[in-house]
Design an enzyme around this catalytic site. Structure first.
Site, PDB file in Angstrom:
ATOM      1  CD  GLU A  56      -2.712  -1.087   0.286  1.00 51.94           C
ATOM      2  OE1 GLU A  56      -2.880  -0.526  -0.879  1.00 51.94           O
ATOM      3  OE2 GLU A  56      -4.022  -2.472   0.478  1.00 51.94           O
ATOM      4  CB  CYS A 101      -1.984   6.965   1.173  1.00 51.63           C
ATOM      5  SG  CYS A 101      -3.472   5.783   2.369  1.00 51.63           S
TER       6      CYS A 101
HETATM    7  P1  NAD Z   1       8.306   4.964   5.215  1.00 52.41           P
HETATM    8  O1  NAD Z   1       8.163   3.870   3.647  1.00 52.41           O
HETATM    9  O2  NAD Z   1       9.355   5.225   4.951  1.00 52.41           O
HETATM   10  O3  NAD Z   1       7.756   4.145   6.312  1.00 52.41           O
HETATM   11  C1  NAD Z   1       6.823   2.723   6.350  1.00 52.41           C
HETATM   12  C2  NAD Z   1       7.753   1.590   7.581  1.00 52.41           C
HETATM   13  O4  NAD Z   1       8.316   0.915   6.535  1.00 52.41           O
HETATM   14  C3  NAD Z   1       8.202   2.017   8.554  1.00 52.41           C
HETATM   15  O5  NAD Z   1       7.381   1.338   9.614  1.00 52.41           O
HETATM   16  C4  NAD Z   1       9.345   1.878   8.234  1.00 52.41           C
HETATM   17  O6  NAD Z   1       9.718   1.267   9.789  1.00 52.41           O
HETATM   18  C5  NAD Z   1       9.653   0.331   7.598  1.00 52.41           C
HETATM   19  N1  NAD Z   1      10.567   0.317   6.796  1.00 52.41           N
HETATM   20  C6  NAD Z   1      11.412   1.716   6.357  1.00 52.41           C
HETATM   21  N2  NAD Z   1      12.030   0.542   5.812  1.00 52.41           N
HETATM   22  C7  NAD Z   1      12.390  -0.697   5.544  1.00 52.41           C
HETATM   23  C8  NAD Z   1      13.792  -1.758   4.772  1.00 52.41           C
HETATM   24  N3  NAD Z   1      13.726  -1.861   3.942  1.00 52.41           N
HETATM   25  N4  NAD Z   1      11.981  -2.467   5.378  1.00 52.41           N
HETATM   26  C9  NAD Z   1      10.953  -3.051   5.737  1.00 52.41           C
HETATM   27  N5  NAD Z   1      10.776  -1.976   6.353  1.00 52.41           N
HETATM   28  C10 NAD Z   1      10.944  -0.667   6.210  1.00 52.41           C
HETATM   29  O7  NAD Z   1       6.960   5.244   4.584  1.00 52.41           O
HETATM   30  P2  NAD Z   1       6.290   6.165   5.496  1.00 52.41           P
HETATM   31  O8  NAD Z   1       6.894   7.550   5.769  1.00 52.41           O
HETATM   32  O9  NAD Z   1       6.609   5.645   6.781  1.00 52.41           O
HETATM   33  O10 NAD Z   1       4.336   6.803   5.228  1.00 52.41           O
HETATM   34  C11 NAD Z   1       4.537   7.777   4.198  1.00 52.41           C
HETATM   35  C12 NAD Z   1       4.200   7.139   3.536  1.00 52.41           C
HETATM   36  O11 NAD Z   1       3.162   5.924   3.422  1.00 52.41           O
HETATM   37  C13 NAD Z   1       3.381   7.753   1.673  1.00 52.41           C
HETATM   38  O12 NAD Z   1       3.350   7.470   1.281  1.00 52.41           O
HETATM   39  C14 NAD Z   1       1.817   7.590   2.208  1.00 52.41           C
HETATM   40  O13 NAD Z   1       1.613   7.345   1.146  1.00 52.41           O
HETATM   41  C15 NAD Z   1       1.857   5.679   2.183  1.00 52.41           C
HETATM   42  N6  NAD Z   1       0.943   5.376   2.559  1.00 52.41           N
HETATM   43  C16 NAD Z   1      -0.081   4.648   2.232  1.00 52.41           C
HETATM   44  C17 NAD Z   1      -1.333   4.083   2.135  1.00 52.41           C
HETATM   45  C18 NAD Z   1      -2.054   3.051   1.344  1.00 52.41           C
HETATM   46  O14 NAD Z   1      -3.123   2.833   2.076  1.00 52.41           O
HETATM   47  N7  NAD Z   1      -2.026   3.216   0.119  1.00 52.41           N
HETATM   48  C19 NAD Z   1      -1.360   4.284   3.646  1.00 52.41           C
HETATM   49  C20 NAD Z   1      -0.646   5.334   4.787  1.00 52.41           C
HETATM   50  C21 NAD Z   1       0.209   5.198   3.537  1.00 52.41           C
END
Ligand code: NAD
Length: 532
Positions: free
Chosen positions: A254, A288
């Site tokens: 997502e 998002c």
């Molecule tokens: P992010 O990608 O920085 O982090 C998301 C999660 O991934 C965190 O828990 C982080 O610790 C973990 N993570 C980071 N690197 C990783 C790796 N290499 N392996 C495994 N896990 C890892 O995103 P964010 O800043 O927390 O969230 C914002 C983003 O989320 C925005 O782009 C938003 O659009 C998206 N989002 C999408 C939805 C949807 O339903 N499509 C919903 C909410 C947020």
């Protein structure tokens, strides 16, 4: 070992050797106050959690649906009994208004939980599949849905309660065990989910929470759970897909959005303006499915823009605990800087900042004013990249086709909305838009509908959460095929002979299965043969 603290105060990493860090501090982004500390789980901790989860799964997979339902319903009751406390924690750790913690996180996830608690059994019940001529030969086919095993859930910080809890409840109803790795910005909300299931009487290790940053998330992927449910950025989604491929772990991604809202001149403009303001600014624009691009029909653009500005002037910004606060803090300095950069891009590229366009220092360090930007164009940098903040750029269009083309001119495709009183036009336009959800005269909220699939087209994601489609991501279908009159060898078995080959030619004609007979296309659309 010396206790070294690893903090994400306002999203800024301290300059220390990250490999030696063992603790995470959680801060309230609205006030800067520390609200708690959690362990930074190591790769070994995570591997242990997944191994224990496998053991818990072996017991849970054998539970009946009523037993699973009881757990999820009890978890709901725990949430209801602690509603204000949980809402305060969500608000404190994420910066969002208390009101939104209830309306956009707790209430929708409670509804999702009751829906899947009541309906998972029916949705996952065995189904017979029509198999055409084979059934006349005494064969029958049924599909049985088995749980997958350990489901690893890696959410973002923006809906730290509703997203992982909803996915966990669905995974449990399908018979899986769960390991959640909350975002490093909202670990306490993540731990609260574990506590809720514990209070609800979940068996040991059925729902575990490991805390830490991306390295802990990566360790969860490397520990080879049976599914990864990831919510976050495109960049991290790609890393996870790559790492998961190593163990052939399947993933639901997502990802981000740049969601368009199309407003035709014949829309209820007052209502569309209310919707645009909520769609762009709720959760300080950190959804998002936030409205990140607004396209209004040229003839209505001036009037509509004034309506937007009027509404923005009435919004109160401040620490989210105030019940009259509409816009809270941004989650981190890092996120706020992206917003500043994007607004700066708009300025430099010739757009007009109609209102806002700066930090709101009187509210606090991490507050950005709700911002309306006019004269935006798709070739501007910030009309293509996800902003994830309280900005609403407005562009114009002249024709229906132009509106569709502008909306589709994006690498993303999560949601979109179309506003018009002409519902036929609205639905027609909706079907041309490349997005996982398109609403007509509605905006943003459909993640709150547990019954319908959630997920993106294009770079907004892969797979689905919610709805039957989301539940199917959490099971593996098994085809059970039975021949109840096993007397004669099949015609297609060995040894092959010229006579047999002649028979095979006959098989190749479209007579073998009624499913394949004309009208071929309508059979395809209705999913092929009839389920009996
Ligand atoms: P992010 O990608 O920085 O982090 C998301 C999660 O991934 C965190 O828990 C982080 O610790 C973990 N993570 C980071 N690197 C990783 C790796 N290499 N392996 C495994 N896990 C890892 O995103 P964010 O800043 O927390 O969230 C914002 C983003 O989320 C925005 O782009 C938003 O659009 C998206 N989002 C999408 C939805 C949807 O339903 N499509 C919903 C909410 C947020």
């Amino acid at each position: 070992m010396d206790r070294i603290v690893w903090s994400y105060h306002h999203g800024v990493r301290p300059a220390v050797e990250i490999d030696t860090l063992d603790e995470l501090i959680s801060f309230n982004p609205a006030t800067g106050e520390e609200i708690g500390r959690v362990t930074n789980s190591s790769a070994e901790d995570v591997a242990d959690a997944v191994a224990r989860s496998r053991t818990a799964f072996q017991v849970w997979r054998r539970t009946s649906f009523p037993e699973r339902r009881l757990l999820v319903i009890k978890a709901r009751e725990v949430i209801l009994s602690e509603l204000d406390e949980i809402a305060s924690l969500i608000s404190a750790e994420s910066g969002k208004p208390f009101a939104e913690a209830i309306s956009m996180e707790i209430a929708p996830v409670l509804d999702l939980m009751q829906y899947f608690a009541r309906n998972a059994e029916k949705l996952l019940s065995q189904v017979r599949r029509g198999i055409g001529i084979y059934s006349l030969l005494g064969r029958s086919s049924k599909i049985v849905y088995h749980p997958l095993g350990v489901v690893g859930i890696i959410p973002a910080w923006n809906y730290p309660f509703a997203i992982p809890l909803g996915e966990a409840a669905m995974a449990l109803m399908a018979g899986n065990s769960v390991v959640i790795k909350p975002s490093e910005l909202t670990p306490l909300v993540g731990l609260k989910i574990g506590e809720i299931f514990k209070k609800a009487g979940a068996p040991k290790d059925l729902v575990q929470v490991v805390t830490g940053d991306g390295r802990t998330g990566a360790a969860l992927v490397d520990a080879a759970p049976d599914k990864i449910m990831f919510t976050g950025s495109v960049a991290t989604g790609k890393k996870i897909a790559k790492a998961a491929a190593e163990n052939l772990t399947s993933v639901v991604l997502e990802l981000g959005g740049k969601d368009p809202m199309i407003v035709f001149a014949d829309a209820n403009l007052e209502l569309a303006a209310d919707a645009a303001v909520w769609g762009a600014f709720c959760n300080a624009g950190q959804s998002c499915s936030s409205v990140e691009r607004l396209y209004v029909e040229e003839s209505a653009s001036e009037r509509f823009t004034s309506m937007l500005i009027e509404r923005v002037k009435k919004l109160k910004q401040g620490v989210g605990t105030g019940e009259d606060i509409s816009i809270g803090a941004m989650s981190s300095e890092r996120q706020l800087k992206i917003v500043e950069e994007h607004v700066e891009h708009f300025r430099r590229e010739g757009a007009t900042i109609a209102i806002g366009g700066r930090r709101n220092a009187t509210a606090g360090e991490l507050f950005y004013e709700p911002t309306i930007i006019t004269n935006a164009r798709n070739d501007m940098h910030a009309m293509q990249e996800e902003t994830f903040g309280p900005t609403l750029p407005v562009a114009t269009f002249k024709t229906e086709k132009e509106a569709i083309d502008l909306a589709n001119d994006s690498e993303f495709g999560l949601t979109a909305s179309v506003w018009t009183k002409d519902l036929r036009k609205g639905k027609r336009v909706a079907e041309w838009i490349e997005a996982g959800t398109v609403t007509v005269n509605e905006v943003l909220y459909t993640h709150g509908i547990g019954q319908t699939p959630w997920g993106g087209f294009k770079n907004s994601g892969r797979g689905r959460t919610h709805g039957l489609e989301g539940l199917m991501e959490l099971v593996q279908p098994q085809h059970i095929h039975v021949n109840r009159i096993a007397i004669l060898p099949n015609a297609w078995w060995m040894p092959y002979t010229p006579t047999a080959t002649k028979t095979f030619r006959g098989f190749a004609k479209p007579a073998i299965s009624p499913n394949m007979r004309p009208p071929f296309t309508s059979a395809m659309r209705t999913g092929g043969g009839s389920g009996t």
